[in-house]
Each structure stands twice: as structure tokens, then as C-alpha cells.
Design a protein around this motif. Structure first.
Motif, PDB file in Angstrom:
ATOM      1  N   ALA A  57      54.950  16.873   6.082  1.00 23.54           N
ATOM      2  CA  ALA A  57      55.278  16.025   7.230  1.00 23.54           C
ATOM      3  C   ALA A  57      55.500  14.581   6.785  1.00 23.54           C
ATOM      4  N   CYS A  58      54.666  14.100   5.880  1.00 25.59           N
ATOM      5  CA  CYS A  58      54.843  12.740   5.360  1.00 25.59           C
ATOM      6  C   CYS A  58      56.210  12.589   4.708  1.00 25.59           C
ATOM      7  N   GLU A  59      56.566  13.558   3.899  1.00 27.44           N
ATOM      8  CA  GLU A  59      57.843  13.492   3.195  1.00 27.44           C
ATOM      9  C   GLU A  59      59.021  13.513   4.172  1.00 27.44           C
ATOM     10  N   VAL A  60      58.997  14.447   5.106  1.00 27.92           N
ATOM     11  CA  VAL A  60      60.102  14.592   6.056  1.00 27.92           C
ATOM     12  C   VAL A  60      60.227  13.367   6.969  1.00 27.92           C
ATOM     13  N   LEU A  61      59.100  12.840   7.408  1.00 30.55           N
ATOM     14  CA  LEU A  61      59.104  11.712   8.345  1.00 30.55           C
ATOM     15  C   LEU A  61      59.142  10.354   7.655  1.00 30.55           C
ATOM     16  N   GLY A  62      59.004  10.351   6.348  1.00 31.61           N
ATOM     17  CA  GLY A  62      58.999   9.093   5.620  1.00 31.61           C
ATOM     18  C   GLY A  62      57.758   8.263   5.907  1.00 31.61           C
ATOM     19  N   ALA A  63      56.648   8.945   6.172  1.00 30.89           N
ATOM     20  CA  ALA A  63      55.392   8.263   6.488  1.00 30.89           C
ATOM     21  C   ALA A  63      54.456   8.335   5.281  1.00 30.89           C
ATOM     22  N   PRO A  64      53.704   7.280   5.040  1.00 32.84           N
ATOM     23  CA  PRO A  64      52.781   7.318   3.908  1.00 32.84           C
ATOM     24  C   PRO A  64      51.529   8.172   4.164  1.00 32.84           C
ATOM     25  N   ARG A  65      51.198   8.394   5.432  1.00 33.67           N
ATOM     26  CA  ARG A  65      49.979   9.118   5.776  1.00 33.67           C
ATOM     27  C   ARG A  65      50.226   9.997   7.002  1.00 33.67           C
ATOM     28  N   ALA A  66      49.459  11.100   7.091  1.00 30.31           N
ATOM     29  CA  ALA A  66      49.541  11.969   8.267  1.00 30.31           C
ATOM     30  C   ALA A  66      48.220  12.699   8.471  1.00 30.31           C
ATOM     31  N   ILE A  67      47.971  13.052   9.723  1.00 34.69           N
ATOM     32  CA  ILE A  67      46.810  13.836  10.111  1.00 34.69           C
ATOM     33  C   ILE A  67      47.326  15.022  10.912  1.00 34.69           C
ATOM     34  N   LEU A  68      46.792  16.200  10.621  1.00 30.03           N
ATOM     35  CA  LEU A  68      47.124  17.411  11.356  1.00 30.03           C
ATOM     36  C   LEU A  68      45.831  17.992  11.892  1.00 30.03           C
ATOM     37  N   LEU A  69      45.769  18.195  13.207  1.00 31.03           N
ATOM     38  CA  LEU A  69      44.628  18.852  13.825  1.00 31.03           C
ATOM     39  C   LEU A  69      45.079  20.223  14.298  1.00 31.03           C
ATOM     40  N   THR A  70      44.280  21.247  13.995  1.00 30.31           N
ATOM     41  CA  THR A  70      44.573  22.583  14.487  1.00 30.31           C
ATOM     42  C   THR A  70      43.347  23.108  15.221  1.00 30.31           C
ATOM     43  N   GLN A  71      43.597  24.064  16.135  1.00 35.33           N
ATOM     44  CA  GLN A  71      42.500  24.736  16.821  1.00 35.33           C
ATOM     45  C   GLN A  71      42.799  26.230  16.796  1.00 35.33           C
ATOM     46  N   ASP A  72      41.866  27.011  16.255  1.00 35.32           N
ATOM     47  CA  ASP A  72      42.101  28.450  16.168  1.00 35.32           C
ATOM     48  C   ASP A  72      41.712  29.142  17.476  1.00 35.32           C
ATOM     49  N   ALA A  73      41.889  30.456  17.518  1.00 34.34           N
ATOM     50  CA  ALA A  73      41.629  31.230  18.734  1.00 34.34           C
ATOM     51  C   ALA A  73      40.167  31.168  19.172  1.00 34.34           C
ATOM     52  N   ASN A  74      39.264  30.850  18.247  1.00 31.07           N
ATOM     53  CA  ASN A  74      37.837  30.731  18.569  1.00 31.07           C
ATOM     54  C   ASN A  74      37.445  29.313  18.977  1.00 31.07           C
ATOM     55  N   GLY A  75      38.428  28.416  19.018  1.00 31.47           N
ATOM     56  CA  GLY A  75      38.160  27.041  19.409  1.00 31.47           C
ATOM     57  C   GLY A  75      37.758  26.125  18.266  1.00 31.47           C
ATOM     58  N   VAL A  76      37.749  26.643  17.044  1.00 32.56           N
ATOM     59  CA  VAL A  76      37.359  25.826  15.890  1.00 32.56           C
ATOM     60  C   VAL A  76      38.493  24.864  15.555  1.00 32.56           C
ATOM     61  N   ILE A  77      38.165  23.586  15.488  1.00 29.39           N
ATOM     62  CA  ILE A  77      39.143  22.550  15.181  1.00 29.39           C
ATOM     63  C   ILE A  77      39.015  22.163  13.715  1.00 29.39           C
ATOM     64  N   THR A  78      40.165  22.102  13.031  1.00 32.76           N
ATOM     65  CA  THR A  78      40.198  21.705  11.626  1.00 32.76           C
ATOM     66  C   THR A  78      41.126  20.512  11.481  1.00 32.76           C
ATOM     67  N   LEU A  79      40.698  19.543  10.699  1.00 36.76           N
ATOM     68  CA  LEU A  79      41.484  18.349  10.433  1.00 36.76           C
ATOM     69  C   LEU A  79      42.002  18.415   9.001  1.00 36.76           C
ATOM     70  N   TYR A  80      43.301  18.215   8.849  1.00 41.27           N
ATOM     71  CA  TYR A  80      43.932  18.103   7.537  1.00 41.27           C
ATOM     72  C   TYR A  80      44.524  16.701   7.457  1.00 41.27           C
ATOM     73  N   SER A  81      44.499  16.108   6.276  1.00 43.74           N
ATOM     74  CA  SER A  81      45.073  14.772   6.151  1.00 43.74           C
ATOM     75  C   SER A  81      45.747  14.622   4.795  1.00 43.74           C
ATOM     76  N   HIS A  82      46.632  13.639   4.745  1.00 43.94           N
ATOM     77  CA  HIS A  82      47.324  13.325   3.493  1.00 43.94           C
ATOM     78  C   HIS A  82      47.556  11.816   3.445  1.00 43.94           C
ATOM     79  N   GLY A  83      47.260  11.216   2.304  1.00 48.64           N
ATOM     80  CA  GLY A  83      47.573   9.810   2.076  1.00 48.64           C
ATOM     81  C   GLY A  83      46.503   8.815   2.464  1.00 48.64           C
ATOM     82  N   PHE A  84      45.385   9.282   2.963  1.00 50.32           N
ATOM     83  CA  PHE A  84      44.312   8.372   3.371  1.00 50.32           C
ATOM     84  C   PHE A  84      43.319   8.191   2.232  1.00 50.32           C
ATOM     85  N   LYS A  85      42.754   6.991   2.132  1.00 47.09           N
ATOM     86  CA  LYS A  85      41.778   6.683   1.082  1.00 47.09           C
ATOM     87  C   LYS A  85      40.338   6.901   1.546  1.00 47.09           C
TER      88      LYS A  85
END
Length: 85
Positions: free
Chosen positions: A17-45
Motif C-alpha cells: 500500500a505504501c508503494e502504490v500510494l506513494g506514502a512513507p507509512r501505512a497501518i492496516l487493521l483487520t478483524q476476523d470472523a471471531n472479532g479478533v483485531i490485528t494491526l499491521y504497520s509499515h514504515g513506523f519507528k
């Protein structure tokens, strides 16, 4: 916590997403069928920087929601709550 394959996929999607959007950083939040939320990130210190960006995102989301309520486009439940305030 996702398994290592899912962690790799989520982290890769965030980097893509960072590459396609030309952004230095991105956060992705997902929620599975059980309601568990997972955070993925790229470019943050630090987690502090991620938290700062997430708080701005929450503010932006709430501002948009308030605007949709005012326009009558946020749904019946939101309209009822707005009228009760």
C-alpha cells in the motif's frame, strides 16, 4: 495474534500500500470472523507514532460520522441517537 504466514501477508500488504500510494507509512487493521483485531504497520519507528496516527484517524472518522448524521445519511440508529442528545 495471527500465525506467521498471516503476519507476513498482512505486513506485505501494508508495505505494498505504501508503494502504490506513494506514502512513507501505512497501518492496516483487520478483524476476523471471531472479532479478533490485528494491526499491521509499515514504515513506523515506534508504537507511539502509530498511536498518534491512529488517534488522528479516529478523530477524522468521528468527524465524518457527525457530518453524515447531520446530513441524515448515517442510518436510523445514528439519527435516533443524534435526536436524543
Amino acid at each position: 495474534m495471527p500465525n506467521s504466514k498471516m503476519l507476513h501477508v498482512g505486513t506485505g500488504l501494508t508495505a505494498d500500500a505504501c508503494e502504490v500510494l506513494g506514502a512513507p507509512r501505512a497501518i492496516l487493521l483487520t478483524q476476523d470472523a471471531n472479532g479478533v483485531i490485528t494491526l499491521y504497520s509499515h514504515g513506523f519507528k515506534s508504537h507511539a507514532h502509530i498511536n498518534s496516527v491512529l488517534s488522528v484517524g479516529i478523530h477524522a472518522n468521528l468527524t465524518d460520522h457527525d457530518r453524515f448524521v447531520e446530513l441524515g445519511a448515517a442510518g436510523e440508529d445514528a439519527a435516533r441517537v443524534a435526536l436524543s442528545l
